[in-house]
Design an enzyme around this catalytic site. Sequence first.
Site, PDB file in Angstrom:
ATOM      1  N   GLU A 179       0.972  -1.243   0.088  1.00 27.53           N
ATOM      2  CA  GLU A 179       0.016   0.056   0.526  1.00 27.53           C
ATOM      3  C   GLU A 179       0.736   1.286   0.117  1.00 27.53           C
ATOM      4  O   GLU A 179       1.425   1.622   0.731  1.00 27.53           O
ATOM      5  CB  GLU A 179      -1.249   0.208   1.951  1.00 27.53           C
ATOM      6  CG  GLU A 179      -1.951  -0.957   0.978  1.00 27.53           C
ATOM      7  CD  GLU A 179      -2.453  -0.904   2.932  1.00 27.53           C
ATOM      8  OE1 GLU A 179      -3.246  -0.312   2.861  1.00 27.53           O
ATOM      9  OE2 GLU A 179      -2.775  -1.661   3.855  1.00 27.53           O
TER      10      GLU A 179
ATOM     11  N   LYS B 228       2.501   0.641  10.594  1.00 32.71           N
ATOM     12  CA  LYS B 228       2.881   1.917   9.999  1.00 32.71           C
ATOM     13  C   LYS B 228       1.711   3.197  10.592  1.00 32.71           C
ATOM     14  O   LYS B 228       2.654   4.026  10.806  1.00 32.71           O
ATOM     15  CB  LYS B 228       1.939   1.780   8.432  1.00 32.71           C
ATOM     16  CG  LYS B 228       2.834   1.182   7.357  1.00 32.71           C
ATOM     17  CD  LYS B 228       2.174   0.722   6.086  1.00 32.71           C
ATOM     18  CE  LYS B 228       3.069   0.196   4.688  1.00 32.71           C
ATOM     19  NZ  LYS B 228       2.569   0.790   3.969  1.00 32.71           N
TER      20      LYS B 228
ATOM     21  N   ARG C 260       4.977 -13.400   9.588  1.00 30.47           N
ATOM     22  CA  ARG C 260       5.567 -11.831   9.427  1.00 30.47           C
ATOM     23  C   ARG C 260       6.856 -11.766   9.945  1.00 30.47           C
ATOM     24  O   ARG C 260       6.660 -12.674  11.030  1.00 30.47           O
ATOM     25  CB  ARG C 260       4.782 -10.689   9.606  1.00 30.47           C
ATOM     26  CG  ARG C 260       4.080 -11.309  11.012  1.00 30.47           C
ATOM     27  CD  ARG C 260       3.264 -10.235  11.752  1.00 30.47           C
ATOM     28  NE  ARG C 260       3.915  -7.976  11.143  1.00 30.47           N
ATOM     29  CZ  ARG C 260       2.998  -6.990  11.026  1.00 30.47           C
ATOM     30  NH1 ARG C 260       1.907  -7.533  11.423  1.00 30.47           N
ATOM     31  NH2 ARG C 260       3.468  -6.072  11.354  1.00 30.47           N
TER      32      ARG C 260
END
Length: 789
Positions: free
Chosen positions: A274, A504, A494
């Site tokens: 993104e 983020k 992850r």
Amino acid sequence: MPGDSAGGGPLELFLKIGLDERTAKNTVANNKVTANLTAVINEAAVADGCSRTVGNLLYTVATKFPANALVHRPTLLQYIVSSKIKAPAQLDAAFLFFANTASEKFNLSEFEEACGVGVEVSMEEIEVCVRDIFYEKKDSILEQRYRTNVGELFGHVRKKLPWADPKIVKQIIDAKLYELLGERTAADNEKPQKKKEKPVKVEDKKTVVVAPAPPSEEDINPFLIFPQPEENFKVHTEIFFSNGSVLRCCNKKEVLEKHLKLTGGKVFSRFPPEPNGYLHIGHAKAMFVDFGLAKERGGNCYLRYDDTNPEAEKEEYIDHIKEIVEWMGWKPFKITYASDYFQELYDLAVELIKRGHAYVDHQTPEEIKHYREHKMNSPWRDRPIEESLELFEKMREGKMDEGEATLRMKQDMQSDNYNMYDLIAYRIKKTPHPHAGDKWCIYPSYDYAHCIVDSLENITHSLCTLEFETRRASYYWLLHALDLYQPYVWEYSRLNVTNTVMSKRKLNRLVTEKWVDGWDDPRLMTLAGLRRRGVTSTAINGFVKGIGITRSDSSTIRLDRLEYHVREELNKTAPRTMVVLNPLKVVITNLKEDSVMDLEAKKWPDAQTDDAVYKVPFSKTIYIERSDFRLKDTKDYYGLAPGKSVLLRYAFPIKCTDFILADDNETVLEIRAEYDPSKKTKPKGVLHWVSEPSTGVSPLLVEVRLFDKLFLSENPAELGDDWLGDLNPQSKIVIPSAFAVSSLQDSAIGSTFQFERLGYFVVDKDSTPEKLVFNRTVTLRDSYAKGGK
């Protein structure tokens, strides 16, 4: 002998506490141990029986408890019976504590701390510890295979996690051995034979088939776990580490054949960030998985911007992502945007409504949340298809306000999976899009767009992190509802690294509130920050490859493991030089005023050839680190002191003959010394230094920035709202007036060096023609390779 009768006595008592029959019989044969164990059982009040685990610990107390501390034995027995002490390691610690505590009183909290009372070591912690030990010992394990000394591996774990459950440790070690080595071979079961030293005659020589060497880390292929594109037809296959069965793709024969014809049977993957922030080291793992699989299989990988939320996206982030992907060494097959498919996505949403699988909803976000939590259908769920089509067109034309309506998928409100509760497909946002402009005022959600674009781009492997696993059902539901090709979906753990944050939202707050100096601050785990710190992309990729691609979501990787990979590379590529951070002037009195000598120093680590050297000027005035001089000498100190000699690296021994103090009679202003050109003196201490290039001319003045861990805690995300209070106040130390050798004068931005005794450094972008700025990448000390902490 006591206990001869099988009907009662000590033997029956010992069997009641869980001792095996052989041990019990051996015990009753020893009068002293029998008396001790009987007393222990009575003190512990378990004559009617107890578990085998408790019984074995009581037996150990009876045979090993220190005789000088019998007064404390009842206390220890209560801890055992109540299972506060339940492991042999804890018991050994208790023996040691009491052996050193002869008095009747002792500090209970100190005792509990010494024995690990209340300490619970999770399976995840054990898995991380075992994995790190296997990483360190991988070469020897691959060489010895199942002849590896498991007891030695067990000892390493116990050293780091003394209170871990030994049974779980053993299980995890065995599982890790199997994961690394696979099934035992016949050779593994053979006993090693001693080689007889015998001279080999020419006529005895035969052709010998040599077994291939075990694979090194570079040879291990982490992508073997993924199927080939033609296998994208399986369904309802149980995935290891998942809770029960999770969906896999199920394509009809004609759909799969059409897909394979379009792709030529090649692997097609995608890296879909993104554009709402800078990429961090977690994205490095995603790139390695996505681009790496395509490269390994001779396929193609898209760089696809997941740009479905115009409010959070910026051209700055789009440009940054493209640059970082290239810097990381990956070349996209094509660069695409989710917004490239806005028209197709809209058309398919209309089709979804027509098929009765979507509806326009007027609930507020709060109402949607409440209804989903109680598994209740929206009041508008069963509205007529034509009505939803008409309303959706109004949404598209901008005739409805933001928040007035959404398009929701009609999925399964009674499912056990929260991500099947009628997810939102479209919402109204009257915000221009950085890539699509102002054409649209409705935008698709991630849950709607992601799977469809994967299908439209004929992605064979849709790879993502484990938090998306529960969305797999929705992913396949939507593609099935629209009769679209279904890629193979696979989730992996992850990447989390200690002493940092990678959310983020948290990163954005650190930047916008100026806790750090921008997205590329060298203290951040953003890839821009790591690059500015001097970490290379090859070191990052090596770090990621070493971690592997698994579904075990229990790991937070130690920061020093990354630093290990960085040192491994820089030790081979960064030329050596000398810089003094806090200069202290040394005047060599027996050297002539205008005498300047060029000494040869090793330019490269472990250099053996004459051409791998650089010239270092040596003059009457030099500078050493202020911390390398003391007014009072000690046995464990190897620096310079009055009357003491040290060796100047690449030069000569010098002896301090005098020193000059400031007015405060504490601060040393200058040292006087004599040098021994014969080098007959053999001092233990070796100091780095920088000299004046010529009489009266100061060495090159540079700024040095020393970086450390950004957060004090290993996992600041666990601190909740207090995470900012955990910032390390010493994470950045600026030294504005360090001295460097003059040969560094023309160093380019991004050039890396090893400052002898200080670490690895890189030239920062803040450098000017007037003054160079260096960032410390890592120190020279490597705690990971030595076992870490």
